[in-house]
Scaffold this motif. Structure first.
Motif, PDB file in Angstrom:
ATOM      1  N   LEU A 259       0.832  -1.195   0.000  1.00 34.83           N
ATOM      2  CA  LEU A 259       0.000   0.000   0.000  1.00 34.83           C
ATOM      3  C   LEU A 259       0.871   1.251   0.000  1.00 34.83           C
ATOM      4  N   LEU A 260       1.903   1.272   0.858  1.00 36.07           N
ATOM      5  CA  LEU A 260       2.812   2.413   0.901  1.00 36.07           C
ATOM      6  C   LEU A 260       3.649   2.507  -0.380  1.00 36.07           C
ATOM      7  N   PHE A 261       4.063   1.354  -0.904  1.00 38.42           N
ATOM      8  CA  PHE A 261       4.855   1.330  -2.137  1.00 38.42           C
ATOM      9  C   PHE A 261       4.120   2.021  -3.278  1.00 38.42           C
ATOM     10  N   TRP A 262       2.820   1.724  -3.429  1.00 40.66           N
ATOM     11  CA  TRP A 262       2.053   2.301  -4.529  1.00 40.66           C
ATOM     12  C   TRP A 262       1.668   3.751  -4.273  1.00 40.66           C
ATOM     13  N   MET A 263       1.983   4.264  -3.079  1.00 40.66           N
ATOM     14  CA  MET A 263       1.780   5.684  -2.826  1.00 40.66           C
ATOM     15  C   MET A 263       2.911   6.522  -3.423  1.00 40.66           C
ATOM     16  N   TYR A 264       4.086   5.880  -3.612  1.00 45.14           N
ATOM     17  CA  TYR A 264       5.189   6.672  -4.158  1.00 45.14           C
ATOM     18  C   TYR A 264       5.650   6.199  -5.538  1.00 45.14           C
ATOM     19  N   PHE A 265       5.524   4.897  -5.836  1.00 44.87           N
ATOM     20  CA  PHE A 265       6.089   4.357  -7.066  1.00 44.87           C
ATOM     21  C   PHE A 265       5.542   5.018  -8.339  1.00 44.87           C
ATOM     22  N   PRO A 266       4.216   5.222  -8.497  1.00 45.88           N
ATOM     23  CA  PRO A 266       3.728   5.798  -9.759  1.00 45.88           C
ATOM     24  C   PRO A 266       4.213   7.228 -10.014  1.00 45.88           C
TER      25      PRO A 266
ATOM     26  N   MET B 125      -1.534 -12.051  -4.207  1.00 51.27           N
ATOM     27  CA  MET B 125      -1.686 -11.067  -5.279  1.00 51.27           C
ATOM     28  C   MET B 125      -2.855 -10.131  -5.011  1.00 51.27           C
ATOM     29  N   ALA B 126      -3.941 -10.662  -4.464  1.00 56.51           N
ATOM     30  CA  ALA B 126      -5.093  -9.823  -4.133  1.00 56.51           C
ATOM     31  C   ALA B 126      -4.711  -8.800  -3.078  1.00 56.51           C
ATOM     32  N   SER B 127      -3.973  -9.238  -2.059  1.00 55.03           N
ATOM     33  CA  SER B 127      -3.519  -8.320  -1.015  1.00 55.03           C
ATOM     34  C   SER B 127      -2.633  -7.223  -1.599  1.00 55.03           C
ATOM     35  N   ASN B 128      -1.717  -7.606  -2.480  1.00 55.29           N
ATOM     36  CA  ASN B 128      -0.831  -6.620  -3.097  1.00 55.29           C
ATOM     37  C   ASN B 128      -1.595  -5.640  -3.976  1.00 55.29           C
ATOM     38  N   ASN B 129      -2.622  -6.127  -4.662  1.00 59.26           N
ATOM     39  CA  ASN B 129      -3.348  -5.260  -5.582  1.00 59.26           C
ATOM     40  C   ASN B 129      -4.321  -4.317  -4.885  1.00 59.26           C
ATOM     41  N   ILE B 130      -4.673  -4.601  -3.636  1.00 59.22           N
ATOM     42  CA  ILE B 130      -5.417  -3.604  -2.871  1.00 59.22           C
ATOM     43  C   ILE B 130      -4.574  -2.336  -2.755  1.00 59.22           C
ATOM     44  N   GLY B 131      -3.283  -2.530  -2.511  1.00 61.26           N
ATOM     45  CA  GLY B 131      -2.377  -1.385  -2.478  1.00 61.26           C
ATOM     46  C   GLY B 131      -2.262  -0.701  -3.820  1.00 61.26           C
ATOM     47  N   ALA B 132      -2.290  -1.490  -4.916  1.00 55.00           N
ATOM     48  CA  ALA B 132      -2.175  -0.914  -6.260  1.00 55.00           C
ATOM     49  C   ALA B 132      -3.389  -0.074  -6.628  1.00 55.00           C
ATOM     50  N   VAL B 133      -4.543  -0.360  -5.997  1.00 53.25           N
ATOM     51  CA  VAL B 133      -5.744   0.433  -6.261  1.00 53.25           C
ATOM     52  C   VAL B 133      -5.787   1.676  -5.382  1.00 53.25           C
TER      53      VAL B 133
ATOM     54  N   GLY C  46      -3.282   2.866  -3.251  1.00 48.92           N
ATOM     55  CA  GLY C  46      -2.038   3.606  -3.112  1.00 48.92           C
ATOM     56  C   GLY C  46      -1.919   4.837  -3.994  1.00 48.92           C
ATOM     57  N   PRO C  47      -2.128   4.720  -5.322  1.00 48.24           N
ATOM     58  CA  PRO C  47      -1.997   5.904  -6.181  1.00 48.24           C
ATOM     59  C   PRO C  47      -2.985   7.018  -5.834  1.00 48.24           C
ATOM     60  N   LEU C  48      -4.179   6.667  -5.359  1.00 47.93           N
ATOM     61  CA  LEU C  48      -5.159   7.694  -4.992  1.00 47.93           C
ATOM     62  C   LEU C  48      -4.668   8.507  -3.799  1.00 47.93           C
ATOM     63  N   LEU C  49      -4.080   7.818  -2.809  1.00 46.48           N
ATOM     64  CA  LEU C  49      -3.546   8.515  -1.644  1.00 46.48           C
ATOM     65  C   LEU C  49      -2.222   9.203  -1.964  1.00 46.48           C
ATOM     66  N   GLY C  50      -1.397   8.525  -2.764  1.00 52.97           N
ATOM     67  CA  GLY C  50      -0.083   9.065  -3.088  1.00 52.97           C
ATOM     68  C   GLY C  50      -0.130  10.318  -3.928  1.00 52.97           C
ATOM     69  N   ALA C  51      -1.191  10.488  -4.725  1.00 46.53           N
ATOM     70  CA  ALA C  51      -1.321  11.701  -5.545  1.00 46.53           C
ATOM     71  C   ALA C  51      -1.266  12.952  -4.682  1.00 46.53           C
ATOM     72  N   VAL C  52      -1.711  12.843  -3.440  1.00 45.01           N
ATOM     73  CA  VAL C  52      -1.659  13.967  -2.503  1.00 45.01           C
ATOM     74  C   VAL C  52      -0.436  13.870  -1.598  1.00 45.01           C
ATOM     75  N   LEU C  53      -0.231  12.698  -1.005  1.00 39.24           N
ATOM     76  CA  LEU C  53       0.790  12.554   0.030  1.00 39.24           C
ATOM     77  C   LEU C  53       2.210  12.649  -0.515  1.00 39.24           C
TER      78      LEU C  53
ATOM     79  N   LEU D 127      -9.721   3.457 -16.655  1.00 40.19           N
ATOM     80  CA  LEU D 127      -9.437   2.089 -17.096  1.00 40.19           C
ATOM     81  C   LEU D 127      -8.367   1.430 -16.217  1.00 40.19           C
ATOM     82  N   VAL D 128      -7.342   2.203 -15.838  1.00 47.13           N
ATOM     83  CA  VAL D 128      -6.298   1.648 -14.966  1.00 47.13           C
ATOM     84  C   VAL D 128      -6.868   1.294 -13.601  1.00 47.13           C
ATOM     85  N   ALA D 129      -7.689   2.192 -13.047  1.00 49.80           N
ATOM     86  CA  ALA D 129      -8.312   1.920 -11.751  1.00 49.80           C
ATOM     87  C   ALA D 129      -9.241   0.714 -11.838  1.00 49.80           C
ATOM     88  N   TYR D 130      -9.969   0.609 -12.944  1.00 52.51           N
ATOM     89  CA  TYR D 130     -10.876  -0.523 -13.144  1.00 52.51           C
ATOM     90  C   TYR D 130     -10.091  -1.820 -13.240  1.00 52.51           C
TER      91      TYR D 130
END
Length: 401
Positions: free
Chosen positions: A22-29, A137-145, A147-154, A257-260
């Protein structure tokens, strides 16, 4: 295999890896944007082509060490090293130090991953491997969904705090690994694992000489090229080459589409894996390659948002049913004393695929979109043919033995 029956090693890792992702996908994109701002667009573009090479080397080293010294020490070293590097990243005021630290974080993460996958294969019966890998993979992809929404601000407003948070989570996770987990590496009576970098290279060369495993890797490269287009050619095509629809910009449309795509992974990977658990690996890999290639090919025929959601569902399901099966195939195909190395070598598919997938963007400079999408479909068809050849040979071996 129900979650409550899982070994404690797996439960600890499911929680820790899920939280860190979850934290990884806040900064990686946003990391490429950060380096483009601090180092310049041209230099950042060149520098961001380097990380896949470090990921490959780290994965190969990690796989060999996981077989030689055990899964647990490699995972502990990878976790605590990443925690320290995130701390350096957070406190750094120099863009070049930031870049070196970012590369090093990826390198240590790549060392961790084969040991992590090998531990799953050590603990889980073959018939349950697909479901367990799918749960991770499901656990990791919760972060992928999320994470970017939170990371766009944080990331841009509170970058230092976010990176310090990553360091804290990794240190806590490392502590849990140290206290609650145990070694799972099977005991081997033969000394078959490399003990030096030179012999490590020979060990991996031996794996690549294996004609069936080499065929599996090549088939995987062609199968992955269509799946990778969501991050490569599709944004170029949808944002720059198609008319806007439904009064939204094409950039927003692509973001939907990416979020979907990520949402489908989170919701369906476990139930889909269960539905296909009775299918053999041949049928699953052939179907997934077809869905990935043909679904991506269909994008060429309309920019209507509802149509795009349908074809996105199609190629996402191709990826959904493929991922757990590919990991389980390697886990039971590999000799137990070399399982970590085989799982590490399996990452060659992704590395080579990432190098070849951007060819579609280059080709779009002189080919029509339909021709580019036809090349993508052709890649999938080649992958299907190679998979069929692989399993025909495996069946012949079983019959002859």
């Amino acid at each position: 295999m129900e979650l409550y029956r899982w070994d404690l090693n797996l439960k600890v890792r499911l929680f820790g890896e899920g939280l860190f992702n979850l934290l990884f996908w806040m900064y990686f994109p946003f990391i490429t944007v950060y380096f483009a701002r601090t180092l310049g667009v041209e230099l950042a573009g060149l520098l961001m082509a380097v990380p896949p090479l470090f990921l490959l080397v780290g994965s190969l080293i990690g796989g060999s060490l996981a077989d030689e010294i055990g899964r647990r020490p490699v995972m502990l070293a990878g976790t605590f090293s990443q925690g320290f590097l995130f701390l350096v990243f957070a406190l750094s005021t120099n863009a070049y130090v930031d870049y070196i630290t970012y590369i090093s974080i990826g390198f240590m993460g790549a060392i961790y991953k084969p040991a992590s996958s090998a531990m799953v294969a050590d603990l889980v019966p073959t018939e349950h491997l697909r479901n367990v890998f799918a749960t991770f993979m499901a656990s990791n992809n919760i972060g992928a969904v999320l994470g970017p929404l939170l990371g766009a601000v944080l990331f841009f407003e509170y970058r230092q705090a976010l990176l310090l948070g990553c360091a804290l989570v990794l240190f806590c996770y490392g502590g849990l690994l140290a206290v609650l987990t145990s070694e799972t590496r099977p005991v081997s009576t033969e000394k078959t694992v490399a003990t030096t970098f030179f012999t490590q290279g020979r060990s991996y060369a031996t794996i690549l000489i294996d004609p069936l495993f080499r065929l599996y890797l090549i088939a995987g490269v062609f199968a992955l090229i269509p799946i990778m287009q969501l991050d490569v050619y599709l944004p170029v095509y949808l944002i720059e080459q198609t008319p806007a629809t439904f009064n939204v910009s094409n950039t927003v449309l692509f973001g939907w589409l990416v979020a979907y795509n990520g949402l489908l992974f989170v919701v369906f990977i476990i139930p889909v894996t269960r539905v296909f658990r009775a299918w053999d690996e041949r049928r699953v890999l052939l179907l997934s390659t077809f869905l990935g290639g043909f679904g991506t090919f269909l994008v060429a025929f309309s920019s209507n948002i509802w149509y795009l959601l349908i074809v996105t569902t199609m190629f996402t399901f191709g990826e959904l049913i493929r991922s757990p099966v590919s990991q389980s195939f390697v886990s039971h195909y590999a000799p137990i004393e070399s399982r970590g190395q085989y799982l590490a070598t399996d990452t060659l598919q992704n590395t080579i695929g990432k190098f070849l997938a951007p060819v579609t963007v280059f080709a779009s400079g002189f080919l029509s979109p339909l021709a580019v999408f036809t090349l993508i479909l052709l890649s999938a068809l080649i992958g299907m043919g190679l998979y069929a050849k692989l399993f025909d040979r495996l069946n012949q071996m079983k019959v002859s033995s």
